[in-house]
Design an enzyme around this catalytic site. Structure first.
Site, PDB file in Angstrom:
ATOM      1  N   HIS A 192       0.817  -1.208   0.000  1.00  0.00           N
ATOM      2  CA  HIS A 192       0.000   0.000   0.000  1.00  0.00           C
ATOM      3  C   HIS A 192       0.853   1.261   0.000  1.00  0.00           C
ATOM      4  CE1 HIS A 192      -3.601  -2.461   1.729  1.00  0.00           C
ATOM      5  NE2 HIS A 192      -3.147  -2.904   0.584  1.00  0.00           N
ATOM      6  N   ASP A 225      -2.536  -3.016  -6.710  1.00  0.00           N
ATOM      7  CA  ASP A 225      -2.201  -3.764  -5.490  1.00  0.00           C
ATOM      8  C   ASP A 225      -1.881  -5.218  -5.845  1.00  0.00           C
ATOM      9  OD1 ASP A 225      -1.961  -4.375  -2.804  1.00  0.00           O
ATOM     10  OD2 ASP A 225      -4.110  -4.611  -2.487  1.00  0.00           O
TER      11      ASP A 225
HETATM   12  C1  GLT Z   1      -7.888  -7.008   1.401  1.00  0.00           C
HETATM   13  C2  GLT Z   1      -6.887  -5.904   1.411  1.00  0.00           C
HETATM   14  C3  GLT Z   1      -5.905  -6.074   2.480  1.00  0.00           C
HETATM   15  C4  GLT Z   1      -6.485  -5.946   3.855  1.00  0.00           C
HETATM   16  C5  GLT Z   1      -7.440  -7.013   4.171  1.00  0.00           C
HETATM   17  C6  GLT Z   1      -8.088  -6.728   5.509  1.00  0.00           C
HETATM   18  S1  GLT Z   1      -8.574  -7.336   2.933  1.00  0.00           S
HETATM   19  O1  GLT Z   1      -7.305  -8.189   0.935  1.00  0.00           O
HETATM   20  O2  GLT Z   1      -6.234  -5.844   0.144  1.00  0.00           O
HETATM   21  O3  GLT Z   1      -4.820  -5.224   2.352  1.00  0.00           O
HETATM   22  O4  GLT Z   1      -5.448  -6.098   4.783  1.00  0.00           O
HETATM   23  O5  GLT Z   1      -9.355  -6.223   5.411  1.00  0.00           O
HETATM   24 MN    MN Z   2      -3.495  -5.712   4.017  1.00  0.00          MN
HETATM   25 MN    MN Z   3      -2.796  -5.258  -0.439  1.00  0.00          MN
END
Ligand code: GLT
Ligand code: MN
Ligand code: MN
Length: 390
Positions: free
Chosen positions: A223, A258
């Site tokens: 992220h 992602d």
């Molecule tokens: C989802 C997201 C993750 C979060 C999870 C928790 S769900 O897969 O991409 O980064 O950590 O809700």
């Molecule tokens: Mn996550």
């Molecule tokens: Mn993720």
């Protein structure tokens, strides 16, 4: 000789049901692997060996429309699988993003009924997590965002989110669950923009909460890298604020969607400094691999994926030890650190006398600027240690 990189439950490595249970479905393609029941996923993790525990969203375990009979059946099979494999539940969370009811947010939705439903669903999910002994409760606001800021006032959205967390803290306290809440940031995806895009945003937000002591962060490698940021620094900020309650380890090409790749599979050097940071600062929480295997993987390859996450972490932990003990590294670090307790204490605590002394000092800028900082050598030595050259 015993494998020096064999994980043990003491390492606190965990996987989400949605990670190793990922079917390979993506926005462009259908599943490539069969859907496993929660108990089957736990059994798969049991085969991996050395895993500490498992995490789930409420609906990973109990489908959103399951009857109470079906729920009981699933839960008892899951509990049996946990006993069989000696795995435990470490963290739980709520799915507040999958159902179309949350298409414009959960806690931040414009619709008061959706907001109330989101809080209701989270309380139920907290009950479920507590039933299985989860200690950490994660909040990832996947739909808490917007495509257009015409849709709502973002300050109002922050207020709504704050009220929800304050309420849920009270709920945890009243029920005696002892949860530590961990807020997980992401810049975008699935919404065009998410309201809490970075770990730093959450660290600031936490200070505005009624029960700020029980709330920390759950930073995720992918992220922060999606936003082009240095993840190691984000984690350092969380450690420095005593707010690193949980961590989502995976990997990610900068600037992409992602990807949730196997830990350490893309940015090895960042992964090295991350492991070193966690180990240097004796991070004692769960190390959750929020990643999934390539879409091409079959069951056996999913197991390799899970082993790989842990193995890479442990190899990097060993590399970090080597790095810290390395003669060349130590020499350079000694050369660049010029400590002075006297100078630091001058501005460590404020007093008028200290201020006067500092103001009266003269500094030799030319001398300061001419001191050697051999960071090329230091970085090359780091690379050689990473590449296995002695
Ligand atoms: C989802 C997201 C993750 C979060 C999870 C928790 S769900 O897969 O991409 O980064 O950590 O809700
Ligand atoms: Mn996550
Ligand atoms: Mn993720």
């Amino acid at each position: 000789m015993a494998d020096p990189y064999a994980p043990s439950p003491k390492d606190k490595f965990t996987f989400g049901l949605w990670t190793v249970g990922h079917t390979g479905k993506d926005p462009f393609g259908e599943p490539t692997r069969p859907r496993l029941t929660p108990a089957e996923i736990v059994d798969l993790l049991g085969e991996v060996e050395g895993v500490h525990g498992v995490n789930f969203h409420d609906n990973d375990l109990v489908p959103i429309d399951a009857s109470s009979q079906q729920a009981d059946q699933i839960k008892s099979e899951f509990a049996r699988a946990l006993r069989r494999t000696r795995l435990r539940v470490a963290m739980a969370t709520t799915n507040l993003f999958g159902d179309p009811a949350f298409r414009d947010g959960a806690f931040t939705s414009n619709d008061a009924e959706v907001r109330a439903y989101a809080v209701h669903k989270t309380m139920r999910a907290m009950d479920l997590g507590a039933e299985f002994g989860a200690q950490v409760y994660v909040f990832w606001g996947g739909r808490e965002g917007a495509e257009t800021d015409a849709s709502k006032d973002p300050v109002e959205a922050e207020d709504r989110f704050r009220r929800a967390i304050d309420f849920l803290c009270e709920y945890s306290i009243e029920r005696g669950y002892g949860y530590r809440f961990a807020l997980e940031a992401k810049p975008n995806e699935p919404r065009g923009h998410l309201y809490f895009p970075t770990t730093g945003h959450y660290l600031a937000f936490i200070q505005t909460l009624a029960h700020k002591d029980m709330v920390g962060v759950n930073p995720e490698v992918a992220h922060e890298h999606m936003a082009g940021l240095n993840f190691v620094h984000a984690v350092a900020a969380a450690i420095s604020a005593d707010k690193l309650f949980h961590i989502d380890l995976n990997d990610q090409e900068f600037g992409r969607f992602d990807q949730d790749y196997r830990f350490g599979s893309v940015n090895l050097k960042h992964a090295f400094f991350l492991v070193k940071l966690l180990e240097d600062h004796k991070y004692a929480g769960y190390r959750h691999f929020d990643a999934h295997a390539y879409r091409t993987a079959d069951r056996a390859d999913v197991i390799e994926f899970a082993r790989g996450c842990m193995r890479t972490y442990l190899i990097l932990r060993e590399k970090a030890r080597r790095w810290s003990a390395d003669d060349q590294v130590r020499r350079i670090l000694k050369q660049v650190a010029r400590p002075s307790k006297d100078l630091d204490s001058l501005w460590g605590t404020y007093s008028r006398a200290h201020a006067e002394t500092l103001l009266g000092m003269t500094f030799d800028r030319v001398a300061m600027a001419s001191r050697t900082l051999p960071y090329e050598r230091l970085d090359q030595r780091t690379m050689e240690i990473l590449l296995g050259v002695d």
